[in-house]
Design an enzyme around this catalytic site. Structure first.
Site, PDB file in Angstrom:
ATOM      1  N   GLY A  28      45.023  35.582  61.184  1.00 55.89           N
ATOM      2  CA  GLY A  28      45.154  34.379  60.365  1.00 55.89           C
ATOM      3  C   GLY A  28      45.268  33.162  61.277  1.00 55.89           C
ATOM      4  O   GLY A  28      45.046  33.252  62.498  1.00 55.89           O
ATOM      5  N   ALA A  30      47.754  31.561  62.476  1.00 54.06           N
ATOM      6  CA  ALA A  30      48.735  31.656  63.572  1.00 54.06           C
ATOM      7  C   ALA A  30      48.183  32.489  64.724  1.00 54.06           C
ATOM      8  O   ALA A  30      48.262  32.092  65.893  1.00 54.06           O
ATOM      9  CB  ALA A  30      50.047  32.247  63.062  1.00 54.06           C
ATOM     10  N   SER A  57      45.737  33.273  55.434  1.00 58.97           N
ATOM     11  CA  SER A  57      45.432  31.859  55.713  1.00 58.97           C
ATOM     12  C   SER A  57      44.134  31.414  55.053  1.00 58.97           C
ATOM     13  O   SER A  57      44.013  30.290  54.569  1.00 58.97           O
ATOM     14  CB  SER A  57      45.287  31.628  57.213  1.00 58.97           C
ATOM     15  OG  SER A  57      46.415  32.038  57.908  1.00 58.97           O
ATOM     16  N   GLU A 127      51.693  16.844  46.616  1.00 54.73           N
ATOM     17  CA  GLU A 127      52.127  18.133  46.054  1.00 54.73           C
ATOM     18  C   GLU A 127      53.620  18.057  45.787  1.00 54.73           C
ATOM     19  O   GLU A 127      54.299  17.131  46.238  1.00 54.73           O
ATOM     20  CB  GLU A 127      51.779  19.296  47.011  1.00 54.73           C
ATOM     21  CG  GLU A 127      50.309  19.678  46.911  1.00 54.73           C
ATOM     22  CD  GLU A 127      49.894  20.852  47.782  1.00 54.73           C
ATOM     23  OE1 GLU A 127      48.825  21.402  47.506  1.00 54.73           O
ATOM     24  OE2 GLU A 127      50.600  21.206  48.737  1.00 54.73           O
ATOM     25  N   HIS A 249      54.717  31.735  43.464  1.00 55.59           N
ATOM     26  CA  HIS A 249      53.912  30.572  43.089  1.00 55.59           C
ATOM     27  C   HIS A 249      53.786  30.576  41.570  1.00 55.59           C
ATOM     28  O   HIS A 249      53.506  31.616  40.971  1.00 55.59           O
ATOM     29  CB  HIS A 249      52.533  30.661  43.739  1.00 55.59           C
ATOM     30  CG  HIS A 249      51.787  29.366  43.729  1.00 55.59           C
ATOM     31  ND1 HIS A 249      51.255  28.832  42.578  1.00 55.59           N
ATOM     32  CD2 HIS A 249      51.501  28.489  44.714  1.00 55.59           C
ATOM     33  CE1 HIS A 249      50.666  27.673  42.873  1.00 55.59           C
ATOM     34  NE2 HIS A 249      50.818  27.445  44.170  1.00 55.59           N
ATOM     35  N   ARG A 295      58.871  24.897  43.121  1.00 52.80           N
ATOM     36  CA  ARG A 295      58.145  26.086  42.643  1.00 52.80           C
ATOM     37  C   ARG A 295      59.038  27.096  41.939  1.00 52.80           C
ATOM     38  O   ARG A 295      58.620  27.723  40.966  1.00 52.80           O
ATOM     39  CB  ARG A 295      57.464  26.776  43.825  1.00 52.80           C
ATOM     40  CG  ARG A 295      56.261  26.048  44.276  1.00 52.80           C
ATOM     41  CD  ARG A 295      55.524  26.755  45.376  1.00 52.80           C
ATOM     42  NE  ARG A 295      54.404  25.895  45.725  1.00 52.80           N
ATOM     43  CZ  ARG A 295      53.613  26.057  46.757  1.00 52.80           C
ATOM     44  NH1 ARG A 295      53.801  27.075  47.574  1.00 52.80           N
ATOM     45  NH2 ARG A 295      52.629  25.236  46.987  1.00 52.80           N
ATOM     46  N   HIS A 356      54.016  34.840  46.526  1.00 56.09           N
ATOM     47  CA  HIS A 356      53.115  33.950  47.262  1.00 56.09           C
ATOM     48  C   HIS A 356      53.419  33.919  48.753  1.00 56.09           C
ATOM     49  O   HIS A 356      52.514  34.015  49.575  1.00 56.09           O
ATOM     50  CB  HIS A 356      53.250  32.552  46.663  1.00 56.09           C
ATOM     51  CG  HIS A 356      52.332  31.526  47.248  1.00 56.09           C
ATOM     52  ND1 HIS A 356      50.971  31.694  47.279  1.00 56.09           N
ATOM     53  CD2 HIS A 356      52.584  30.302  47.802  1.00 56.09           C
ATOM     54  CE1 HIS A 356      50.409  30.623  47.844  1.00 56.09           C
ATOM     55  NE2 HIS A 356      51.375  29.778  48.190  1.00 56.09           N
ATOM     56  N   GLU A 380      53.580  33.574  59.077  1.00 49.37           N
ATOM     57  CA  GLU A 380      54.421  34.003  57.947  1.00 49.37           C
ATOM     58  C   GLU A 380      55.350  35.166  58.290  1.00 49.37           C
ATOM     59  O   GLU A 380      56.452  35.271  57.748  1.00 49.37           O
ATOM     60  CB  GLU A 380      53.524  34.370  56.755  1.00 49.37           C
ATOM     61  CG  GLU A 380      54.320  34.642  55.484  1.00 49.37           C
ATOM     62  CD  GLU A 380      53.445  34.810  54.253  1.00 49.37           C
ATOM     63  OE1 GLU A 380      52.249  34.484  54.296  1.00 49.37           O
ATOM     64  OE2 GLU A 380      53.997  35.259  53.224  1.00 49.37           O
ATOM     65  N   ARG A 391      59.960  27.156  50.768  1.00 53.99           N
ATOM     66  CA  ARG A 391      59.002  26.412  51.593  1.00 53.99           C
ATOM     67  C   ARG A 391      58.410  25.245  50.823  1.00 53.99           C
ATOM     68  O   ARG A 391      58.014  25.362  49.663  1.00 53.99           O
ATOM     69  CB  ARG A 391      57.871  27.341  52.039  1.00 53.99           C
ATOM     70  CG  ARG A 391      56.793  26.628  52.831  1.00 53.99           C
ATOM     71  CD  ARG A 391      55.777  27.592  53.380  1.00 53.99           C
ATOM     72  NE  ARG A 391      55.055  28.296  52.346  1.00 53.99           N
ATOM     73  CZ  ARG A 391      54.005  27.805  51.692  1.00 53.99           C
ATOM     74  NH1 ARG A 391      53.568  26.581  51.958  1.00 53.99           N
ATOM     75  NH2 ARG A 391      53.400  28.517  50.782  1.00 53.99           N
ATOM     76  N   SER A 396      52.767  25.760  55.351  1.00 61.88           N
ATOM     77  CA  SER A 396      52.559  27.050  56.024  1.00 61.88           C
ATOM     78  C   SER A 396      51.442  26.989  57.060  1.00 61.88           C
ATOM     79  O   SER A 396      51.597  27.523  58.168  1.00 61.88           O
ATOM     80  CB  SER A 396      52.305  28.173  55.024  1.00 61.88           C
ATOM     81  OG  SER A 396      51.243  27.837  54.201  1.00 61.88           O
TER      82      SER A 396
HETATM   83  C1  SIN Z   1      48.751  25.821  46.703  1.00 61.34           C
HETATM   84  O1  SIN Z   1      47.639  25.374  46.934  1.00 61.34           O
HETATM   85  O2  SIN Z   1      49.322  25.679  45.631  1.00 61.34           O
HETATM   86  C2  SIN Z   1      49.441  26.618  47.759  1.00 61.34           C
HETATM   87  C3  SIN Z   1      49.778  25.767  48.883  1.00 61.34           C
HETATM   88  C4  SIN Z   1      50.962  26.314  49.584  1.00 61.34           C
HETATM   89  O3  SIN Z   1      51.493  27.351  49.202  1.00 61.34           O
HETATM   90  O4  SIN Z   1      51.405  25.665  50.512  1.00 61.34           O
END
Ligand code: SIN
Length: 557
Positions: A28, A30, A57, A127, A249, A295, A356, A380, A391, A396
């Site tokens: 991924g 990382a 990722s 976000e 999520h 979330r 998630h 992760e 988070r 991430s």
């Molecule tokens: C999302 O696009 O909702 C996920 C983004 C995230 O988990 O940072």
């Protein structure tokens, strides 16, 4: 063995010497970023369970949070991250992630990442729980854009050897005696490749295996996310910390026969509304920030609406956006849902919460060192403490880039300090072959996975209680005792062997989450206990640490 050289995989039957300076497990963001950083100093081998093109990722949709907007600062991003983490973030680790994140994202752009742009700046989006618009993105495929750039650089790099379809089973370790203590040392891994178990010796090893969503029945994660790195690290004697903090999520696609698929939070960031089966918009009942509440709050609200209406999902409504805008901004979501017969510019999207992201993991310091010498972790699977109990969205990929580089640089430095003849001097007989599993199991592996997922969803999901956690812990121990590992060096690994191994890893990871969730008798961030619904700062501004070699520990901040 399969060695990746470009987009295709080239087969080779050469009895290649697998020993290496720095070994990276996982491909991924990382792992890839760590490989590039380490390769500036030493020879690198990167192994991946399937191919370079499969990782958590790659599926990251939302973006990369980075304090580059004109009204933004490092301090504000640090503050938002720590607020989301509900008091448990390691502030130094967060400051490093946020400040070093700026050059990491700039360099990605220099390397060709084609993020959405507006004038002289990226087109930053909003976000949940961010006080500024700071999410750099490429439509809804930011993870793919990021990893594509990194993969290309890795494939063009002569000092990095990539070996695909290679499943790391356990670390190779030994005990080093110093004057007054014993130190466990990592020398690489055992891995299954080409139908054989082979040792891969390394002067330094970086664990970057990603997440564990597949231990739950509903998840945004792909098939590969079976928690292998958490389990192998635990078996080797790593400190595992904050394992109770799983992020659910709020919006994963809920459609018959559709695979695990995320509907990005950015959809709500751009005005998407949640409605229940009777068409009521409900989030304002639960939180002043409505759809952009944290979330865990949105996930619990959706679960409650599902319970109140007796319906297995709610709906996300973005029909206020034009079809053209949706296609431009959310092309992956548009195409995927279209494949299942939805036109999301006209139809509401059936969604429900899914596992998630794991905030906890293998404990590392800010240099990505674990408690085992020569073993580093990033991404992760690692826990530097940057996420605390929850988070912040889009932190991430940022973490992967920043701590990937740190892992690569530190592992390379460690490898360089070890003499060149050292690997060939290692005598395999002296290593702890701590766990090699029999491929045989009395149990049907699919039933084992189904039972595990059911009990986890019921008792170790969005809401937990002592009673349910105890039941699951016992269930997991019972199932686990029926596919107990035992030493065997004469196995011929086949596909079912790997699936059994993954299942054992999933059970171990599930056990770590359940055990930690039982210990934390309060609610905080991603961990909600219905029997202890309040956050308790008097007793619980602490972290739960598990290590197989000693009793669970409560670590003071
Ligand atoms: C999302 O696009 O909702 C996920 C983004 C995230 O988990 O940072």
């Amino acid at each position: 063995m399969d060695i990746e050289t470009d987009d295709s995989v080239v087969k080779s039957n050469d009895p290649i010497n697998l020993d290496t300076d720095v070994l990276i497990i996982g491909s991924g963001a990382a792992g890839l970023r760590a490989a590039l950083a380490a390769s500036e100093h030493v020879e690198v081998t990167l192994i991946t369970k399937t191919t370079l093109k499969e990782s958590n990722s790659i599926y990251a949709q939302g973006g990369i949070a980075v304090a580059m907007n004109i009204d933004d600062t490092v301090d504000l991003h640090v503050e938002d991250t720590c607020n989301a983490g509900c008091g448990l973030c390691d502030v130094t680790a967060v400051e490093i992630m946020v400040s070093e994140g700026i050059p990491r994202v700039s360099e990605l752009v220099d390397w060709g990442a084609n993020f959405d742009w507006e004038g002289t700046l990226p087109r930053f989006t909003q976000e949940a729980a961010h006080s500024r618009k700071r999410i750099v993105h490429k439509g809804d495929a930011t993870g793919r854009e990021t990893t594509d750039v990194l993969i290309q650089k890795v494939l063009n790099n002569d000092r990095i050897r990539v070996i695909s379809n290679t499943f790391a089973t356990d670390f190779i370790t030994s005990i080093e005696n110093t004057s007054n203590s014993e130190q466990k040392v990592c020398h690489g891994v055992y891995a299954i490749l080409n139908g054989e178990i082979r040792p891969i010796l390394a002067k330094a090893t970086i664990l970057a295996t990603g997440g564990l969503g597949k231990i739950y029945p509903c998840t945004s994660n792909p098939e590969v996310a079976t928690g292998d790195g958490f389990a192998a690290a635990w078996r080797a004697g790593c400190n595992m910390i904050d394992m109770e903090f799983v992020q659910f999520h709020p919006t994963t696609l809920y459609l018959n026969n559709a695979p695990s698929f995320l509907i990005s939070e950015a959809v709500r960031g751009e005005g998407g509304k949640l409605v229940n089966i009777i068409g009521e918009q409900f989030m304002d009942k639960y939180h002043e920030k409505g759809e952009l509440a944290p979330r865990d709050v949105v996930s619990r609200a959706i679960q409650n609406e599902m319970y109140l209406t007796g319906f297995p999902c709610v709906y996300l409504d973005i029909t206020h956006m034009t079809q053209d805008y949706i296609i431009e901004r959310f092309p992956t979501i548009y195409e995927t849902t279209k494949n299942y017969g939805l036109d999301i510019s006209k139809d509401v999207i059936p969604v429900r919460p899914g596992a998630h992201f794991m905030m906890g993991g293998v404990q590392t310091n800010i240099e990505t060192e674990t408690n085992i010498k020569g073993l580093y972790a990033c991404g992760e699977v690692a826990c530097t403490g940057v996420h605390g109990a929850n988070r912040l969205a889009s932190n991430s990929l940022l973490e992967c880039l920043v701590y990937g580089v740190r892992a690569g640089v530190n592992a390379a430095e460690h490898a360089s300090s070890i003499g060149s003849s050292k690997l060939s001097e290692l005598d395999m007989e002296h290593f702890d072959v701590t766990q090699e599993f029999s491929p045989e199991s009395e149990l049907d592996i699919q039933s084992v996975k189904d039972a595990m997922r059911e009990t986890l969803w019921e008792n170790v999901g969005i809401e937990r209680s002592e009673e349910g956690l105890e039941v699951t812990l016992q269930d997991l121990e019972l199932i686990g005792s029926n596919i107990k590992p035992h030493a065997t060096k004469t196995v011929t690994p086949n596909t079912s062997y790997i699936e059994n191994y993954e299942t054992i890893n999933m059970l171990a990871t599930a056990w770590l989450i359940t055990k930690s969730a039982l210990i934390r008798t309060e609610s905080r961030g991603g961990h909600y206990r219905s029997d202890y619904p309040e956050q308790n700062d008097n007793d619980w501004l602490n972290r739960v640490l598990l290590n197989k070699d000693f009793e669970p520990d409560i670590v003071c901040l």
